[in-house]
Design a protein around this motif. Structure first.
Motif, PDB file in Angstrom:
ATOM      1  N   PHE A 286       8.586  21.138  -3.289  1.00 35.91           N
ATOM      2  CA  PHE A 286       7.800  20.332  -2.094  1.00 35.91           C
ATOM      3  C   PHE A 286       6.739  19.448  -2.941  1.00 35.91           C
ATOM      4  N   TRP A 287       6.689  18.284  -2.180  1.00 38.83           N
ATOM      5  CA  TRP A 287       5.723  17.078  -2.850  1.00 38.83           C
ATOM      6  C   TRP A 287       4.722  16.659  -1.948  1.00 38.83           C
ATOM      7  N   GLN A 288       3.622  16.942  -2.310  1.00 41.15           N
ATOM      8  CA  GLN A 288       2.533  16.293  -1.099  1.00 41.15           C
ATOM      9  C   GLN A 288       1.856  15.296  -1.953  1.00 41.15           C
ATOM     10  N   GLY A 289       1.875  14.053  -1.397  1.00 35.75           N
ATOM     11  CA  GLY A 289       1.222  12.898  -2.121  1.00 35.75           C
ATOM     12  C   GLY A 289      -0.370  12.904  -1.526  1.00 35.75           C
ATOM     13  N   ASP A 290      -1.132  12.376  -2.661  1.00 36.50           N
ATOM     14  CA  ASP A 290      -2.676  12.265  -2.415  1.00 36.50           C
ATOM     15  C   ASP A 290      -2.994  10.961  -2.848  1.00 36.50           C
ATOM     16  N   LYS A 291      -3.927  10.303  -1.769  1.00 33.25           N
ATOM     17  CA  LYS A 291      -4.376   8.714  -2.046  1.00 33.25           C
ATOM     18  C   LYS A 291      -5.058   8.699  -3.624  1.00 33.25           C
ATOM     19  N   GLN A 292      -5.661   9.921  -3.746  1.00 33.09           N
ATOM     20  CA  GLN A 292      -6.462   9.760  -5.244  1.00 33.09           C
ATOM     21  C   GLN A 292      -5.291  10.090  -6.443  1.00 33.09           C
TER      22      GLN A 292
ATOM     23  N   GLU B  41       6.327  19.415  11.651  1.00 27.19           N
ATOM     24  CA  GLU B  41       5.152  18.391  11.523  1.00 27.19           C
ATOM     25  C   GLU B  41       5.640  17.105  11.504  1.00 27.19           C
ATOM     26  N   ALA B  42       6.621  16.705  10.980  1.00 23.67           N
ATOM     27  CA  ALA B  42       7.181  15.434  10.747  1.00 23.67           C
ATOM     28  C   ALA B  42       7.808  14.992  12.176  1.00 23.67           C
ATOM     29  N   VAL B  43       8.299  15.759  12.953  1.00 18.44           N
ATOM     30  CA  VAL B  43       8.998  15.518  14.238  1.00 18.44           C
ATOM     31  C   VAL B  43       7.532  15.261  15.166  1.00 18.44           C
ATOM     32  N   ALA B  44       6.622  16.112  15.027  1.00 16.62           N
ATOM     33  CA  ALA B  44       5.548  16.175  15.956  1.00 16.62           C
ATOM     34  C   ALA B  44       4.826  14.757  15.748  1.00 16.62           C
ATOM     35  N   ALA B  45       4.784  14.197  14.535  1.00  9.78           N
ATOM     36  CA  ALA B  45       3.986  13.097  14.098  1.00  9.78           C
ATOM     37  C   ALA B  45       4.691  11.709  14.349  1.00  9.78           C
TER      38      ALA B  45
ATOM     39  N   PHE C 277      14.643  14.851   1.008  1.00  7.87           N
ATOM     40  CA  PHE C 277      13.988  14.228   2.194  1.00  7.87           C
ATOM     41  C   PHE C 277      12.607  13.582   1.757  1.00  7.87           C
ATOM     42  N   TYR C 278      12.380  12.582   2.802  1.00  6.21           N
ATOM     43  CA  TYR C 278      10.946  11.818   2.629  1.00  6.21           C
ATOM     44  C   TYR C 278      10.351  11.614   3.864  1.00  6.21           C
ATOM     45  N   TRP C 279       9.330  12.140   4.023  1.00  2.71           N
ATOM     46  CA  TRP C 279       8.593  11.580   5.379  1.00  2.71           C
ATOM     47  C   TRP C 279       7.309  10.942   5.148  1.00  2.71           C
ATOM     48  N   PRO C 280       7.466   9.394   5.497  1.00  6.28           N
ATOM     49  CA  PRO C 280       6.077   8.659   4.675  1.00  6.28           C
ATOM     50  C   PRO C 280       5.058   8.693   5.559  1.00  6.28           C
ATOM     51  N   LEU C 281       5.155   9.154   6.897  1.00  8.12           N
ATOM     52  CA  LEU C 281       3.832   9.415   7.550  1.00  8.12           C
ATOM     53  C   LEU C 281       2.922  10.456   6.815  1.00  8.12           C
ATOM     54  N   GLN C 282       3.737  11.306   6.353  1.00  9.19           N
ATOM     55  CA  GLN C 282       2.691  12.535   5.635  1.00  9.19           C
ATOM     56  C   GLN C 282       2.822  12.384   4.174  1.00  9.19           C
ATOM     57  N   ALA C 283       3.273  11.495   3.606  1.00 11.04           N
ATOM     58  CA  ALA C 283       3.674  11.487   1.960  1.00 11.04           C
ATOM     59  C   ALA C 283       4.118  12.552   1.514  1.00 11.04           C
ATOM     60  N   ARG C 284       5.201  13.284   2.170  1.00 10.95           N
ATOM     61  CA  ARG C 284       5.779  14.384   1.534  1.00 10.95           C
ATOM     62  C   ARG C 284       7.189  14.113   1.215  1.00 10.95           C
ATOM     63  N   GLN C 285       7.791  14.592   0.417  1.00 12.54           N
ATOM     64  CA  GLN C 285       8.998  14.807  -0.177  1.00 12.54           C
ATOM     65  C   GLN C 285       9.506  16.276  -0.379  1.00 12.54           C
ATOM     66  N   VAL C 286      10.909  16.436  -0.178  1.00 10.17           N
ATOM     67  CA  VAL C 286      11.421  17.646  -0.561  1.00 10.17           C
ATOM     68  C   VAL C 286      12.794  17.394  -0.979  1.00 10.17           C
ATOM     69  N   ARG C 287      12.832  18.111  -2.448  1.00 11.53           N
ATOM     70  CA  ARG C 287      14.125  18.078  -3.353  1.00 11.53           C
ATOM     71  C   ARG C 287      14.871  19.346  -3.390  1.00 11.53           C
ATOM     72  N   LEU C 288      16.036  19.290  -3.139  1.00 10.88           N
ATOM     73  CA  LEU C 288      16.687  20.491  -3.005  1.00 10.88           C
ATOM     74  C   LEU C 288      17.813  20.117  -3.932  1.00 10.88           C
ATOM     75  N   CYS C 289      18.311  21.210  -4.770  1.00  8.58           N
ATOM     76  CA  CYS C 289      19.829  21.406  -5.546  1.00  8.58           C
ATOM     77  C   CYS C 289      20.398  22.625  -5.618  1.00  8.58           C
ATOM     78  N   GLY C 290      21.922  22.391  -5.717  1.00 10.52           N
ATOM     79  CA  GLY C 290      22.515  23.833  -5.943  1.00 10.52           C
ATOM     80  C   GLY C 290      23.979  23.469  -5.542  1.00 10.52           C
TER      81      GLY C 290
ATOM     82  N   ASP D   9       0.705  -1.177  -0.213  1.00  4.59           N
ATOM     83  CA  ASP D   9      -0.066  -0.327  -0.212  1.00  4.59           C
ATOM     84  C   ASP D   9       0.593   1.329  -0.061  1.00  4.59           C
ATOM     85  N   VAL D  10       0.201   2.272  -0.591  1.00  4.10           N
ATOM     86  CA  VAL D  10       1.175   3.546  -0.886  1.00  4.10           C
ATOM     87  C   VAL D  10       0.105   4.472  -0.092  1.00  4.10           C
ATOM     88  N   PHE D  11       0.532   5.362   0.689  1.00  4.64           N
ATOM     89  CA  PHE D  11      -0.206   6.788   1.053  1.00  4.64           C
ATOM     90  C   PHE D  11      -1.325   6.230   1.675  1.00  4.64           C
ATOM     91  N   SER D  12      -1.179   5.288   2.661  1.00  2.00           N
ATOM     92  CA  SER D  12      -2.371   4.817   3.563  1.00  2.00           C
ATOM     93  C   SER D  12      -2.363   5.666   4.696  1.00  2.00           C
TER      94      SER D  12
END
Ligand SMILES: Cc1cc2nc3c(=O)[nH]c(=O)nc-3n(C[C@H](O)[C@H](O)[C@H](O)COP(=O)(O)O)c2cc1C
Length: 214
Positions: free
Chosen positions: A186-192, A37-41, A99-112, A9-12
């Motif tokens: 910033f990438w926010q995953g969604d179940k749909q 939010e990731a720390v708090a979760a 960065f990937y925070w699975p509980l929130q289905a969030r990814q952050v990508r940086l480059c430079g 399952d993904v993004f449960s």
């Protein structure tokens, strides 16, 4: 294995809402909010990130490191300059962080570009580490072939004894690096599968925001 992978399952679970139209003006602010939010979760090692570098022959290399700080100057991490990643950065002073925070289905990508901080700041980072971490860093043979696991114990004990005698000792090549991003996404995953992507692109001294197709 394929069946197992397809059944996963993904993004449960409950996912947070992300409204890019009210996102702050800087990526630092949004990153800090998401990390908090990731720390708090209760995400494990929420400050762990993948650092991707490029070797002299163009081969990419990636590994997980801990984030040390975030500020106006960028995202900081610490490493041994003589390690493979340190050598990569000396040859090509640019990198990507993920960065990937699975509980929130969030990814952050940086480059430079990446630059070392001053020797004083690197020393301060080293001295703030636990005794065990300082001893490990002082050994300084990271990623070299290890023929006898017993020699790790011996070298670490030697470093510990040295640090007891010289508590202010700093490993010569311990380096605090800062990546100053050209872009932060910033990438926010969604179940749909209506994922939301918001990129901050460096523009002069400030940032422009741009939505991206998912
Ligand atoms: C959660 C986690 C955190 C890590 N943090 C660091 C770190 O802050 N600095 C570091 O040099 N290596 C860290 N490592 C080890 C690196 O992933 C890597 O194995 C090591 O730095 C050697 O990389 P290199 O051969 O590419 O130089 C960490 C590994 C994990 C899994």
């Amino acid at each position: 294995m394929r069946e197992v992978l397809r059944s996963l399952d993904v993004f449960s679970g409950e996912l947070p809402d992300f409204r890019p139209e009210v996102a702050p003006d800087t990526p630092q602010e949004l990153f800090t909010a998401w990390l908090t939010e990731a720390v708090a979760a209760g995400v494990r090692e929420p400050h762990a990130m993948t650092l991707s570098t490029v070797g002299q022959d163009g081969t990419p290399s990636a590994r997980v490191l801990l984030l040390k700080d975030v500020g106006a100057g960028g995202w900081s991490f610490a490493a041994h300059a003589a390690s493979p990643k340190g050598r990569d950065l000396a040859g090509t002073p640019a990198a990507a962080l993920t960065f990937y925070w699975p509980l929130q289905a969030r990814q952050v990508r940086l480059c430079g570009p990446v630059a070392p901080e001053s020797p004083e700041d690197s020393a301060q980072d080293f001295l703030a580490r636990s005794l065990g971490s300082r001893a490990e860093a002082l050994v300084g043979r990271q990623s070299r072939p290890l023929d006898d696991p017993g020699s790790v114990v011996a070298a670490t004990e030697e470093s510990l004894a040295r640090l007891e005698r010289e508590p202010d000792l700093v490993a010569a090549e311990w380096t605090l690096y800062t990546l100053s991003p050209r872009s932060v996404e910033f990438w926010q995953g969604d179940k749909q599968r209506k994922h939301t992507r918001l990129a901050y692109l460096r523009s002069g001294d400030g940032w422009t925001k741009q939505l991206l197709w998912p």
